[in-house]
Design an enzyme around this catalytic site. Structure first.
Site, PDB file in Angstrom:
ATOM      1  N   CYS A  73      -2.628   4.959   3.961  1.00  0.00           N
ATOM      2  CA  CYS A  73      -2.503   3.704   4.692  1.00  0.00           C
ATOM      3  C   CYS A  73      -1.030   3.337   4.827  1.00  0.00           C
ATOM      4  CB  CYS A  73      -3.254   2.608   3.949  1.00  0.00           C
ATOM      5  SG  CYS A  73      -3.109   0.997   4.731  1.00  0.00           S
ATOM      6  N   CYS A  76      -0.447  -0.071   2.719  1.00  0.00           N
ATOM      7  CA  CYS A  76      -0.516  -0.232   1.259  1.00  0.00           C
ATOM      8  C   CYS A  76      -0.507   1.084   0.505  1.00  0.00           C
ATOM      9  CB  CYS A  76      -1.754  -1.051   0.881  1.00  0.00           C
ATOM     10  SG  CYS A  76      -3.300  -0.143   1.010  1.00  0.00           S
ATOM     11  N   CYS A 122      -8.926  -0.138   6.014  1.00  0.00           N
ATOM     12  CA  CYS A 122      -8.514   0.237   4.660  1.00  0.00           C
ATOM     13  C   CYS A 122      -9.230  -0.676   3.674  1.00  0.00           C
ATOM     14  CB  CYS A 122      -7.005   0.094   4.530  1.00  0.00           C
ATOM     15  SG  CYS A 122      -6.401   0.272   2.841  1.00  0.00           S
ATOM     16  N   CYS A 125      -6.396  -3.078   1.714  1.00  0.00           N
ATOM     17  CA  CYS A 125      -5.588  -4.127   2.352  1.00  0.00           C
ATOM     18  C   CYS A 125      -6.191  -4.623   3.657  1.00  0.00           C
ATOM     19  CB  CYS A 125      -4.159  -3.645   2.584  1.00  0.00           C
ATOM     20  SG  CYS A 125      -3.987  -2.512   3.979  1.00  0.00           S
ATOM     21  N   CYS A 145     -11.956   8.350  14.344  1.00  0.00           N
ATOM     22  CA  CYS A 145     -10.955   8.371  15.410  1.00  0.00           C
ATOM     23  C   CYS A 145      -9.866   7.360  15.034  1.00  0.00           C
ATOM     24  CB  CYS A 145     -11.635   7.993  16.719  1.00  0.00           C
ATOM     25  SG  CYS A 145     -10.548   8.030  18.143  1.00  0.00           S
TER      26      CYS A 145
END
Ligand SMILES: [Zn+2]
Length: 158
Positions: A73, A76, A122, A125, A145
């Site tokens: 991510c 984060c 995510c 976060c 995707c």
């Protein structure tokens, strides 16, 4: 909003797989204000990950990326996808057959743009990552995707 920091204060944790170590860790969700995210991210990352933008097809920075590693991510650092689960879907957006763990993402119904899609975020976060479809290759049959601006490729696997 006065409740923005509630998770931080109460110490609630969520389980997240550390893909490098192969272990599940309890971590505190990352909660930041819009202003904090804007300061921490590039304008493109902020637009896509926090404002649910979509990058133009074939422009993703890792579109032709052949390196092996873990896609994390961009907001984060949570491990999200492994490069060996990446495949060319022909759509112009990078696609993955599976996340590193179902723990590390969460899905939300998205009925914007006159379509019902499943949005992928995510788990730690809440960053907008992309969408998941059920037309991927077997055995998983799923196609994640993703917007690559929301991901950082790090930690080469050997
Ligand atoms: Zn995140």
């Amino acid at each position: 909003m006065m409740n923005e920091n509630r998770n931080r204060k109460t110490g609630n944790t969520i389980p997240i797989l550390d893909a490098g170590a192969g272990t599940v860790r309890e971590v505190v969700p990352i909660v930041k204000t819009d202003e904090e995210w804007q300061a921490a991210l590039t304008p493109e990352q902020y637009d896509i990950a926090r404002k649910e933008g979509t990058e133009y097809a074939f422009t993703g920075k890792y579109h032709n990326e052949k390196e092996h590693g873990i896609y994390r991510c961009a907001c984060c650092g949570t491990d999200l996808f492994l490069s060996d689960k990446k495949f060319d879907s022909g759509t112009g957006w990078p696609s993955f057959s599976d996340p590193v763990s179902p723990l590390n993402i969460r899905t939300v119904m998205d009925s914007s743009q006159a379509m019902v899609r499943t949005e992928v975020r995510c788990a730690r976060c809440g960053a907008h990552l992309g969408h998941v479809f059920d037309d991927g290759p077997l055995p998983s049959g799923t196609r994640y995707c993703m917007n690559l601006a929301a991901l950082d490729l790090t930690g080469k696997q050997t």
